[in-house]
Scaffold this motif. Structure first.
Motif, PDB file in Angstrom:
ATOM      1  N   ILE A 131       0.691  -1.290  -0.131  1.00  0.00           N
ATOM      2  CA  ILE A 131      -0.015   0.039  -0.284  1.00  0.00           C
ATOM      3  C   ILE A 131       0.856   1.260  -0.113  1.00  0.00           C
ATOM      4  O   ILE A 131       0.748   2.023  -1.024  1.00  0.00           O
ATOM      5  CB  ILE A 131      -1.169   0.049   1.184  1.00  0.00           C
ATOM      6  N   PRO A 132       1.709   1.423   0.873  1.00  0.00           N
ATOM      7  CA  PRO A 132       2.345   2.959   1.078  1.00  0.00           C
ATOM      8  C   PRO A 132       3.422   2.941  -0.249  1.00  0.00           C
ATOM      9  O   PRO A 132       3.358   4.037  -0.803  1.00  0.00           O
ATOM     10  CB  PRO A 132       3.197   2.812   2.222  1.00  0.00           C
ATOM     11  N   THR A 133       4.030   1.885  -0.543  1.00  0.00           N
ATOM     12  CA  THR A 133       5.058   2.094  -1.635  1.00  0.00           C
ATOM     13  C   THR A 133       4.469   2.631  -3.056  1.00  0.00           C
ATOM     14  O   THR A 133       4.937   3.669  -3.645  1.00  0.00           O
ATOM     15  CB  THR A 133       5.835   0.965  -2.057  1.00  0.00           C
ATOM     16  N   LYS A 134       3.486   1.852  -3.291  1.00  0.00           N
ATOM     17  CA  LYS A 134       2.834   2.187  -4.911  1.00  0.00           C
ATOM     18  C   LYS A 134       2.186   3.375  -4.717  1.00  0.00           C
ATOM     19  O   LYS A 134       2.137   4.112  -5.585  1.00  0.00           O
ATOM     20  CB  LYS A 134       1.999   1.067  -5.361  1.00  0.00           C
ATOM     21  N   ASP A 135       1.402   3.659  -3.748  1.00  0.00           N
ATOM     22  CA  ASP A 135       0.884   4.883  -3.430  1.00  0.00           C
ATOM     23  C   ASP A 135       1.844   6.313  -3.535  1.00  0.00           C
ATOM     24  O   ASP A 135       1.486   7.229  -4.200  1.00  0.00           O
ATOM     25  CB  ASP A 135       0.152   5.022  -2.206  1.00  0.00           C
TER      26      ASP A 135
END
Length: 186
Positions: free
Chosen positions: A96-100
């Motif tokens: 979640i945090p990385t691609k966002d």
């Protein structure tokens, strides 16, 4: 056999990106075939708990390395996909945090960012992550095809209503238009 081979050729391809802070894999979905185009690693050290000011310094360094890694990914995506006429969309997968962070940080060029069809939560950023991304994105891919079909049907009905001479309805009329070479979309 050339006309038959041309008919079997895939006209639409989709870019695939699975990523986390450690590695990224860029691939291509062509029909049912998934091809790995590029793999890269970040070189970012794993999170180690350090005390005092060194912990803040370590955090700044890892954040800087993360941004550089995102820039490298975006650069490779640009080199591979920017001039590709058959590219219909981009699917991005990862934690979640990385691609966002990657998508919201506007690392991709505007042309590529506009082609992002969806982002999917994944834990794997390797080749098997590409397969998982395609499996989980089936609804997005089907909706994309349905949307294109819907647009084509709407265009047909609009043409039929506004300029009926430019649209043929029925088998006999369609065959006549085909024989005359007057068909843009069948």
């Amino acid at each position: 056999l050339e006309p038959l081979k041309e008919m079997l050729e895939v006209t639409e391809v989709f870019a695939l990106l699975v990523m986390d802070r450690k590695e990224a894999t860029i691939g291509l979905l062509e029909g049912k075939r998934i091809e790995v185009l590029h793999k890269m690693t970040s070189g970012i050290p794993s999170k180690i708990r350090a005390g005092g000011q060194s912990s803040q310094r370590f955090h700044r360094i890892t954040e800087g390395l993360t941004k550089e890694f995102y820039k490298r990914i975006a650069d490779d995506m640009k080199k591979i996909f920017l001039g590709m006429p058959r590219l219909k969309g981009i699917l991005v997968g990862g934690p979640i945090p990385t691609k966002d962070e990657f998508l919201e940080g506007e690392y991709l060029t505007t042309q590529l960012r506009q082609k992002v069809m969806g982002k999917i939560d994944l834990g794997d950023s390797s080749e098997s992550g590409l397969r998982e991304l395609v499996e989980r994105a089936q609804n997005l891919l089907q909706n994309h095809e349905r949307l294109l079909e819907k647009k084509e049907v709407e265009t047909f009905f609009r043409t039929l209503g506004e300029d009926p001479e430019k649209a043929a309805l029925g088998e006999k009329e369609s065959r006549k238009a085909l024989e005359m070479g007057a068909v843009e979309v069948l």
